[in-house]
Design an enzyme around this catalytic site. Structure first.
Site, mmCIF file in Angstrom:
data_model
loop_
_atom_site.group_PDB
_atom_site.id
_atom_site.type_symbol
_atom_site.label_atom_id
_atom_site.label_comp_id
_atom_site.label_asym_id
_atom_site.label_seq_id
_atom_site.Cartn_x
_atom_site.Cartn_y
_atom_site.Cartn_z
ATOM 1 N N GLY A 71 -9.349 2.327 21.003
ATOM 2 C CA GLY A 71 -8.911 2.025 22.047
ATOM 3 C C GLY A 71 -8.998 0.762 22.518
ATOM 4 O O GLY A 71 -9.607 -0.311 21.776
ATOM 5 N N GLU A 72 -8.465 0.325 23.432
ATOM 6 C CA GLU A 72 -8.488 -1.276 24.261
ATOM 7 C C GLU A 72 -8.896 -1.267 25.383
ATOM 8 O O GLU A 72 -8.208 -0.635 26.332
ATOM 9 C CB GLU A 72 -7.162 -1.841 23.872
ATOM 10 C CG GLU A 72 -7.259 -3.292 24.070
ATOM 11 C CD GLU A 72 -5.745 -3.895 23.469
ATOM 12 O OE1 GLU A 72 -5.017 -3.431 23.008
ATOM 13 O OE2 GLU A 72 -5.659 -5.117 23.215
ATOM 14 N N GLY A 76 -11.768 -6.276 24.872
ATOM 15 C CA GLY A 76 -10.799 -6.334 23.611
ATOM 16 C C GLY A 76 -10.650 -4.914 23.013
ATOM 17 O O GLY A 76 -10.626 -4.058 23.786
ATOM 18 N N ARG A 77 -10.587 -4.881 21.631
ATOM 19 C CA ARG A 77 -10.515 -3.520 21.008
ATOM 20 C C ARG A 77 -11.770 -3.057 20.497
ATOM 21 O O ARG A 77 -12.353 -3.941 19.816
ATOM 22 C CB ARG A 77 -9.398 -3.816 19.880
ATOM 23 C CG ARG A 77 -8.086 -4.321 20.372
ATOM 24 C CD ARG A 77 -7.051 -4.468 19.222
ATOM 25 N NE ARG A 77 -5.472 -4.502 19.772
ATOM 26 C CZ ARG A 77 -4.587 -4.727 19.008
ATOM 27 N NH1 ARG A 77 -4.656 -4.505 17.922
ATOM 28 N NH2 ARG A 77 -3.145 -4.902 19.836
ATOM 29 N N ASP A 191 -19.708 -2.334 36.024
ATOM 30 C CA ASP A 191 -18.526 -1.808 35.557
ATOM 31 C C ASP A 191 -18.519 -0.310 35.249
ATOM 32 O O ASP A 191 -18.190 0.228 34.237
ATOM 33 C CB ASP A 191 -18.222 -2.486 33.960
ATOM 34 C CG ASP A 191 -16.741 -2.497 33.615
ATOM 35 O OD1 ASP A 191 -16.034 -2.173 34.587
ATOM 36 O OD2 ASP A 191 -16.347 -2.734 32.464
HETATM 37 N N1 LIG Z 1 -19.804 3.241 21.356
HETATM 38 C C1 LIG Z 1 -18.485 3.922 21.182
HETATM 39 N N2 LIG Z 1 -18.276 5.111 20.384
HETATM 40 C C2 LIG Z 1 -17.128 5.725 20.445
HETATM 41 N N3 LIG Z 1 -15.994 5.196 21.352
HETATM 42 C C3 LIG Z 1 -16.336 4.117 22.064
HETATM 43 C C4 LIG Z 1 -17.418 3.324 21.822
HETATM 44 N N4 LIG Z 1 -17.125 2.084 22.834
HETATM 45 C C5 LIG Z 1 -16.132 2.207 23.285
HETATM 46 N N5 LIG Z 1 -15.444 3.377 22.702
HETATM 47 C C6 LIG Z 1 -14.241 3.859 23.018
HETATM 48 O O1 LIG Z 1 -13.231 2.765 22.674
HETATM 49 C C7 LIG Z 1 -12.025 2.713 23.702
HETATM 50 C C8 LIG Z 1 -12.140 1.300 24.231
HETATM 51 O O2 LIG Z 1 -13.422 0.931 24.767
HETATM 52 P P1 LIG Z 1 -13.539 -0.232 25.951
HETATM 53 O O3 LIG Z 1 -14.857 0.180 26.415
HETATM 54 O O4 LIG Z 1 -13.253 -1.379 25.286
HETATM 55 O O5 LIG Z 1 -12.328 0.132 26.953
HETATM 56 P P2 LIG Z 1 -12.342 0.717 28.282
HETATM 57 O O6 LIG Z 1 -13.591 1.555 28.618
HETATM 58 O O7 LIG Z 1 -11.368 1.599 28.483
HETATM 59 O O8 LIG Z 1 -12.109 -0.499 29.284
HETATM 60 P P3 LIG Z 1 -13.040 -1.532 29.833
HETATM 61 O O9 LIG Z 1 -13.257 -2.547 28.869
HETATM 62 O O10 LIG Z 1 -12.150 -2.347 30.966
HETATM 63 O O11 LIG Z 1 -14.605 -1.143 30.257
HETATM 64 C C9 LIG Z 1 -12.312 3.670 24.768
HETATM 65 O O12 LIG Z 1 -11.716 4.877 24.541
HETATM 66 C C10 LIG Z 1 -13.953 4.100 24.528
HETATM 67 O O13 LIG Z 1 -14.109 5.508 24.850
#
Ligand SMILES: Nc1ncnc2c1ncn2[C@@H]1O[C@H](COP(=O)(O)OP(=O)(O)OP(=O)(O)O)[C@@H](O)[C@H]1O
Length: 648
Positions: A71-72, A76-77, A191
Site C-alpha cells: 500500500g501507499e 511513501g510506499r 498518527d
Molecule cells: N509492518 C507491516 N506489515 C504489514 N503491512 C504493513 C506494514 N506496515 C505497513 N503495512 C501496510 O502497508 C500499507 C501502507 O502503509 P502506510 O503506513 O505507509 O500507509 P497508511 O497507514 O495507509 O497511511 P499513513 O502513512 O498515512 O499512516 C498499509 O496497507 C499497511 O497496512
C-alpha cells in the site's frame, strides 16, 4: 569503512560502485573515521537494527514490483519482501524522494526509532539510506490493518466479536502507554488511526508508523502535508485543528476515535453517509449523553453479542478520551487498565467489572462506576454552555459523589442476570489468550529471537505487564511519594488526591494462589441489611477522605511497623487476578481496631458498589494477619445480557 555504509553515498545517486561498497560493508557497524566515535554511533553498535543496502532490499521486494506493494501512505510506499539472507518476511517502507532528509538526520531518527521496542509496536529491523533512497525495514505483520478488518472484510471472514475488539483496543493502549509512559522522553504518536493498527493472524495488535513524524519531509512540501492531513482527518484532536501544541492527550483523543470505530463499526470519516453522520465523533457526541441509546450505537455486525455493562463502560471510556479539553481526557495508562478488564473473557463469558480503585485519575473511576451495571446514572459529556464541565471538576465533586451513591443504591436494587454470549468466540480468541499467557511467562518473548531485543522486550514486558497477567499493586501514596510516582511527564494530575497504581510484575508470586475456586464473595462481616446501612454511612464519611487533598491521603492498609507507617503512609493493595476474572487483594494487618474499621469501610466504599466489585475483607484473624497477606476477591456481578436472539 563506514559505520553506516548506507549513509556514505553523498556523491552519486546512481553509483553502482557505491552500491557494491555498501554491499560489502553490509551490517558493518565500524565508525566512519577511526579516531572519532559519535555517541549515536556507539549506541547503534548495540542496537538490534541492521543496515541494508538498496540492492538487498530491491532483491527482497522483487525490485519493488507492483505485486509486492502492500500500500501507499503519507510517507511513501510499503512493500512486502523476503530477506534473502534469513528468509524473514519484512515490510519495506520506501520514503518519497521529495523532501527527504539528509543521511545524518535520517540516521538520528532511526536510532531513536530502534530504541522503541514493545510487543504492541511493529518492530524496526533495519534501514537503508543510499543516495536519495531512504527506506525502513519492519517486521511483516501478516493479518492486515484494523481498518481492513472493520471495513474491508472478505466475505469469508467473520466479523470480529466484542471481546476481540476490546483486546485489540487493550493491546493498542498498551503500545501507546509504552510510548507515553515508559519511554523517556515520551513519544507522541500523532498518527494513531485504524490503518496504523496492524493485526497478526491471531488479531494481536501492533502499532506502526510511530515516531515517524520527524521523518516527514520539510514543511514546504504542501502536497505531502495535505495528504497527511487528509489521512488523519477524523482522528485529530481539536487542539490540532486549533494549531495548539500536541501532547500525549492528543493521542488519547485519537485513541478514543479508534475505540469508537471498534464499538460502532463506523469509519472515523465516511463521506458515503448522510451529512450529519459523516464525522463519527460528531455523530456520537449526542448519543454519549443518552446511555439508553448505547446499544443502538454498537456495530450491527456484533448482533448485540456483548454485555450491556461492557458496552456502557467502553462507551464511557471512549467519551472521556474524546473530551474537547485535553487535560480532561484520561491518561492512556488508565484507559489501558480499564480495557484490560473489559477485554477479559471469563469462563462464563461475563467480562470482569473494572474495579474503580484501579485508576490514577479519579474521573475515570467515577465515569466507569456510573456504568457499572444495566441501569446507571448517565455519564454526561461536558456541555459547551458549562464552562466548568470539561472535566470532572472539583466543583462538581459533590454531585459526583451524590451520583455515585445513587448509582450504588440503584445497582444494589437491580440484580441483573447474566450474561455474555460470545457465540462467535473464535480461534483468534484462543490465540489471544495464548499471547497473553506467553507474556505472563517469565522470560517469554513474543517473537523475536534476537538476544538484544529479547532483553529489551523482557524488560518491557515487566514494566507493561497487563492487568490480565500477574499482579497489580495499587498504591495510594503520600505527598512525598507523589513526585516520584507521578514523575511521568504525561501525567496531568490535578490537585486532588493522588491516586497512582503501579504494576508489579512479581515473577516469584505464587500463581497457585490465583487459581482457587471462583465464587462470589460477600463483604466479610456484612451479611445483613443492618450492617449495610452502617456501611453506607461509613462510605459517605470516607468519600471525603478519598477525595481529600493529596496531603490528606488516607492510609488504607495497616502496617505492623508503626514507624514505617509514619514514614510512608502509603496504602498498598495488591490486586492479583487471573484471566478468570479473579482479583485478590493482599492485605496486611495487625493494627488498631479503629483504623482497621476505617480501612475496611474505605475499601468497601471505593469499590463503589458491592454488586460491581465484591471484596472479601476480614482482619480479625490474627493468624492470617500475621501470615502477611489476606486474599480479597473481586467478582463481577452477573449481568443482563442483551439478547440477540430476537433481533437476529
Ligand atoms: N509492518 C507491516 N506489515 C504489514 N503491512 C504493513 C506494514 N506496515 C505497513 N503495512 C501496510 O502497508 C500499507 C501502507 O502503509 P502506510 O503506513 O505507509 O500507509 P497508511 O497507514 O495507509 O497511511 P499513513 O502513512 O498515512 O499512516 C498499509 O496497507 C499497511 O497496512
Amino acid at each position: 569503512m563506514n559505520c553506516f555504509p548506507c549513509f556514505s553515498s553523498h556523491k552519486s545517486k546512481n553509483s553502482s560502485s557505491k552500491n557494491e561498497t555498501n554491499q560489502n560493508d553490509e551490517h558493518d557497524f565500524r565508525p566512519p573515521v577511526a579516531t572519532t566515535k559519535h555517541i549515536e554511533e556507539r549506541e547503534t553498535e548495540q542496537l538490534p537494527v541492521k543496515t541494508f543496502n538498496f540492492r538487498e532490499l530491491a532483491t527482497a521486494t522483487k525490485n519493488f514490483r507492483q505485486e509486492c506493494l502492500l500500500g501507499e501512505g503519507g510517507y511513501g510506499r510499503v512493500y512486502k519482501g523476503t530477506l534473502q539472507s534469513t528468509g524473514q518476511l519484512v515490510a519495506v517502507k520506501q520514503f518519497d524522494k521529495h523532501g527527504i532528509h539528509g543521511s545524518k538526520e535520517f540516521q538520528a531518527e532511526v536510532l531513536s526509532l530502534a530504541k522503541l521496542e514493545h510487543p504492541n509496536l511493529v518492530k524496526l529491523i533495519g534501514y537503508c539510506a543510499d543516495g536519495d533512497q531512504r527506506l525502513l525495514v519492519f517486521e511483516y505483520v501478516s493479518g492486515g490493518s484494523l481498518q481492513d478488518h472493520l471495513y474491508e472484510q472478505k466475505p469469508s471472514q467473520k466479523p470480529m466479536n466484542w471481546i476481540t475488539r476490546m483486546k485489540i483496543a487493550f493491546g493498542a493502549a498498551q503500545g501507546l502507554d509504552y510510548l507515553h509512559d515508559k519511554v523517556n522522553p515520551p513519544v507522541i504518536y500523532r498518527d494513531l488511526k485504524a490503518s496504523n493498527i496492524l493485526l497478526d493472524d491471531e488479531f494481536y495488535p501492533k502499532l506502526c508508523d510511530f515516531g515517524l513524524h520527524n521523518l516527514e519531509p520539510g514543511t514546504g512540501d504542501s502536497l505531502f502535508l495535505s495528504s497527511r492531513v487528509m489521512d488523519t482527518y477524523g482522528y485529530s484532536a481539536p487542539e490540532y485543528t486549533r494549531g495548539d501544541e500536541l501532547t500525549v492527550k492528543s493521542d488519547v483523543y485519537s485513541f478514543g476515535v479508534v475505540l469508537l470505530e471498534l464499538i460502532t463499526g463506523r469509519r472515523a470519516v465516511d463521506t458515503t453517509k448522510p451529512n450529519d453522520e459523516q464525522n463519527l465523533v460528531a455523530w456520537a457526541q449526542p448519543i454519549f449523553r443518552d446511555p439508553k441509546r448505547y446499544p443502538d450505537m454498537a456495530d450491527p455486525l456484533l448482533r448485540r453479542n456483548f454485555s450491556e455493562r461492557g458496552l456502557n463502560q467502553a462507551v464511557a471510556i471512549t467519551s472521556m478520551c474524546l473530551q474537547e479539553e485535553p487535560t480532561a481526557r484520561p491518561l492512556i495508562s488508565d484507559v489501558m487498565v480499564a480495557l484490560s478488564f473489559l477485554s477479559m473473557s471469563t469462563e462464563d463469558g461475563i467480562p470482569t467489572a473494572v474495579p474503580i480503585l484501579s485508576f490514577r485519575d479519579k474521573s475515570m473511576s467515577i465515569a466507569l462506576s456510573r456504568h457499572g451495571s444495566c441501569s446507571v446514572t448517565p455519564f454526561s459529556l461536558p456541555r459547551k454552555e458549562d464552562d466548568n464541565a470539561s472535566s470532572v471538576s472539583s466543583e462538581s465533586e459533590d454531585e459526583d459523589e451524590e451520583e455515585l451513591r445513587k448509582s450504588k443504591k440503584k445497582q444494589e436494587e437491580e440484580k441483573p442476570a447474566t450474561c455474555y454470549d460470545d457465540e462467535s468466540d473464535s480461534d483468534f480468541e484462543k490465540g489471544q489468550e495464548e499471547k497473553h499467557s506467553q507474556l505472563e511467562k517469565p522470560g517469554s518473548s513474543s517473537s523475536s529471537s534476537d538476544s538484544g531485543s529479547e532483553r529489551i522486550r523482557r524488560s518491557t514486558d515487566e514494566t507493561n505487564v497487563t492487568a490480565q497477567s500477574l499482579k497489580i499493586k495499587y498504591s495510594y501514596s503520600s505527598e512525598e511519594d507523589d513526585d516520584e510516582r507521578l514523575s511521568s511527564k504525561s501525567s496531568f494530575k490535578s490537585d486532588e488526591e493522588i491516586t497512582s497504581f503501579r504494576y508489579d510484575c512479581d515473577r516469584d508470586h505464587d500463581d497457585s494462589t490465583m487459581n482457587t475456586s471462583r465464587g462470589i464473595n460477600s463483604l466479610a462481616h456484612d451479611d445483613d441489611d443492618d450492617d449495610e446501612e452502617e456501611e453506607e454511612e461509613n462510605h459517605e464519611t470516607h468519600l471525603e477522605h478519598i477525595h481529600s487533598s493529596k496531603s490528606e491521603v488516607q492510609s488504607v492498609s495497616s502496617d505492623s511497623d508503626e514507624d514505617d507507617k509514619e514514614k510512608n503512609p502509603e496504602t498498598q493493595f495488591e490486586h492479583t487476578h487471573s484471566s478468570k476474572s479473579e482479583i485478590r487483594r493482599v492485605y496486611s494487618d495487625s493494627d488498631e481496631d479503629d483504623k482497621e474499621k476505617n480501612h475496611e469501610t474505605q475499601l468497601e466504599h471505593t469499590q463503589s458498589t458491592k454488586s460491581e466489585v465484591q471484596s472479601l475483607f476480614s482482619d480479625d484473624d490474627a493468624g492470617q494477619g500475621s501470615g502477611g497477606s489476606f486474599l480479597h476477591r473481586f467478582e463481577p456481578e452477573k449481568e443482563e445480557h442483551i439478547s440477540s436472539s430476537d433481533e437476529d
